[in-house]
Design an enzyme around this catalytic site. Structure first.
Site, mmCIF file in Angstrom:
data_model
loop_
_atom_site.group_PDB
_atom_site.id
_atom_site.type_symbol
_atom_site.label_atom_id
_atom_site.label_comp_id
_atom_site.label_asym_id
_atom_site.label_seq_id
_atom_site.Cartn_x
_atom_site.Cartn_y
_atom_site.Cartn_z
ATOM 1 C CB SER A 178 -0.143 1.914 -9.453
ATOM 2 O OG SER A 178 -0.862 0.801 -9.898
ATOM 3 C CG HIS B 2 1.499 -2.661 -13.038
ATOM 4 N ND1 HIS B 2 1.809 -3.008 -11.746
ATOM 5 C CD2 HIS B 2 0.317 -2.026 -12.974
ATOM 6 C CE1 HIS B 2 0.848 -2.593 -10.942
ATOM 7 N NE2 HIS B 2 -0.067 -1.998 -11.659
ATOM 8 C CG HIS C 85 -3.340 -6.647 -11.337
ATOM 9 N ND1 HIS C 85 -2.324 -6.160 -12.134
ATOM 10 C CD2 HIS C 85 -3.293 -5.925 -10.185
ATOM 11 C CE1 HIS C 85 -1.704 -5.173 -11.503
ATOM 12 N NE2 HIS C 85 -2.259 -5.014 -10.313
ATOM 13 C CE1 TYR D 140 -6.082 -5.022 -14.042
ATOM 14 C CE2 TYR D 140 -6.324 -4.951 -11.653
ATOM 15 C CZ TYR D 140 -5.664 -4.555 -12.812
ATOM 16 O OH TYR D 140 -4.585 -3.720 -12.723
ATOM 17 C CD GLU D 141 -2.930 -7.788 -15.538
ATOM 18 O OE1 GLU D 141 -2.155 -7.350 -16.390
ATOM 19 O OE2 GLU D 141 -2.557 -8.183 -14.414
ATOM 20 C CB ALA E 55 -2.683 2.256 -6.465
ATOM 21 C CG MET F 11 -8.954 -3.491 -8.157
ATOM 22 S SD MET F 11 -9.123 -2.867 -9.841
ATOM 23 C CE MET F 11 -10.219 -1.453 -9.572
ATOM 24 C CB SER F 12 -3.285 -6.168 -6.034
ATOM 25 O OG SER F 12 -2.934 -5.072 -5.218
ATOM 26 C CG ASN G 85 -9.155 6.772 -5.874
ATOM 27 O OD1 ASN G 85 -8.214 6.046 -6.236
ATOM 28 N ND2 ASN G 85 -10.342 6.305 -5.541
ATOM 29 C CG HIS H 33 -5.700 3.634 -14.910
ATOM 30 N ND1 HIS H 33 -5.438 2.896 -13.772
ATOM 31 C CD2 HIS H 33 -4.642 3.426 -15.732
ATOM 32 C CE1 HIS H 33 -4.274 2.268 -13.913
ATOM 33 N NE2 HIS H 33 -3.774 2.575 -15.087
#
Ligand code: HPA
Length: 289
Positions: free
Chosen positions: A46, A77, A99, A101-102, A129, A227-228, A251, A263
């Site tokens: 990201s 993305h 990802h 989470y997908e 990110a 998360m990656s 953040n 997000h």
């Protein structure tokens, strides 16, 4: 991809021994469009998607045109594989990524970096990110990944191995290449960009962490959380690639500021700091020998 093709279920498990056959098909699909042999593969997280605009003579292949790859990716993305030249060097880029989470299987999450190796790349540059665990890391901090902690509870290397790709028990002592980290810091100095250095903790998401989790991850030694990236690094090392990477801290970790995370704020910080990171990546690639 035509209407008659079977629908791809991205959650279908892919064991290591199944990867060579999948990669044969992916390689053939890429080679039908481009003969380019990349030196480096770059995963654009990201905020870094803009680097794709710097590619010279780009060939762009939508994920949906690659066998076994689902079209849909996370918001922010684009979902394309790009081949071209960056700073004069042949590179392949992944704009968007798969990802966990997908609902993507670990074996699919790592297929892009395995494809990079199959195309001839020697190194992979992973970007993402992330939230700051180190309380001194505010939004916009760029952190060179020195090491990682895989807290996804998952691993793409589980199952019968493919010795044609790599050995059963990959060593991760220097997973994040000390050699390339030195080059990266030099590129940042040349571009006048400040880089921090630290340890990336990888979780599955999709929720952001609780404040208690942020404190725990910091106590474990983490400096940024996302998360990656961790499964991609592990698979890249399995396949013999050198790995280098940067987290764009969008953040402060949950609970540090007292405000909820969104997000939108993550994407906005990426837009702001992304161009600085893009300059560093471009210089790093151009100066590689
Ligand atoms: N946590 C996990 N992943 C993230 C964050 C975060 O705070 N920010 C951007 N990606």
């Amino acid at each position: 991809m035509s209407a008659e093709d079977p629908v791809i279920d991205p959650s279908t498990r892919i064991a290591p021994f199944q990867q060579p056959g999948r990669l044969d098909a992916l390689l053939a699909a890429v080679r039908a469009r481009s003969p380019l042999v990349p030196e480096v593969g770059i995963v654009l997280g990201s905020g870094l998607g803009g680097l794709a605009d710097d590619l010279e003579d780009p060939v762009a292949i939508p994920f949906a045109d690659l066998p076994g790859w689902p079209a849909a990716t996370a918001p922010g993305h684009a979902g394309r594989l790009l081949l071209g030249r960056l700073g004069g060097k042949p590179v392949v880029m992944l704009q968007g990524r798969f990802h966990l989470y997908e609902g993507n299987a670990p074996g699919l999450v790592v297929q892009p970096v395995l494809l990079f190796a199959r195309l001839g790349a020697r190194a992979v540059f992973l970007t993402n990110a992330a939230g700051g665990l180190d309380p001194t890391f505010g939004p916009g901090t760029l952190m060179v990944i020195r090491d990682h902690i895989n807290l996804t509870g998952l691993n793409s290397l589980i199952g019968p191995n493919a010795v044609s790709i790599g050995e059963r028990f990959p060593d991760l002592t220097e997973a994040w290449s000390p050699r390339l980290r030195v080059r990266l810091h030099a590129a940042a100095v040349a571009e006048g960009v400040t880089l921090a250095d630290g340890i990336y903790v990888g979780l599955t998401g999709p929720n952001y962490e609780t404040p208690a989790e942020v404190r725990m991850l910091a106590a474990l030694g983490g400096h940024a959380v996302g998360m990656s990236t961790v499964l991609e690094c592990i698979a890249a090392r399995w396949a013999g690639l050198e790995v280098v990477g940067v987290s764009l801290v969008t953040n402060a970790g949950a609970g540090y500021s007292g405000d909820p995370l969104t997000h939108e704020e993550v994407l906005a910080a990426g837009l702001e700091a992304g161009p600085h990171l893009a300059r560093v990546v471009r210089r790093f690639i151009a100066d590689l020998d």
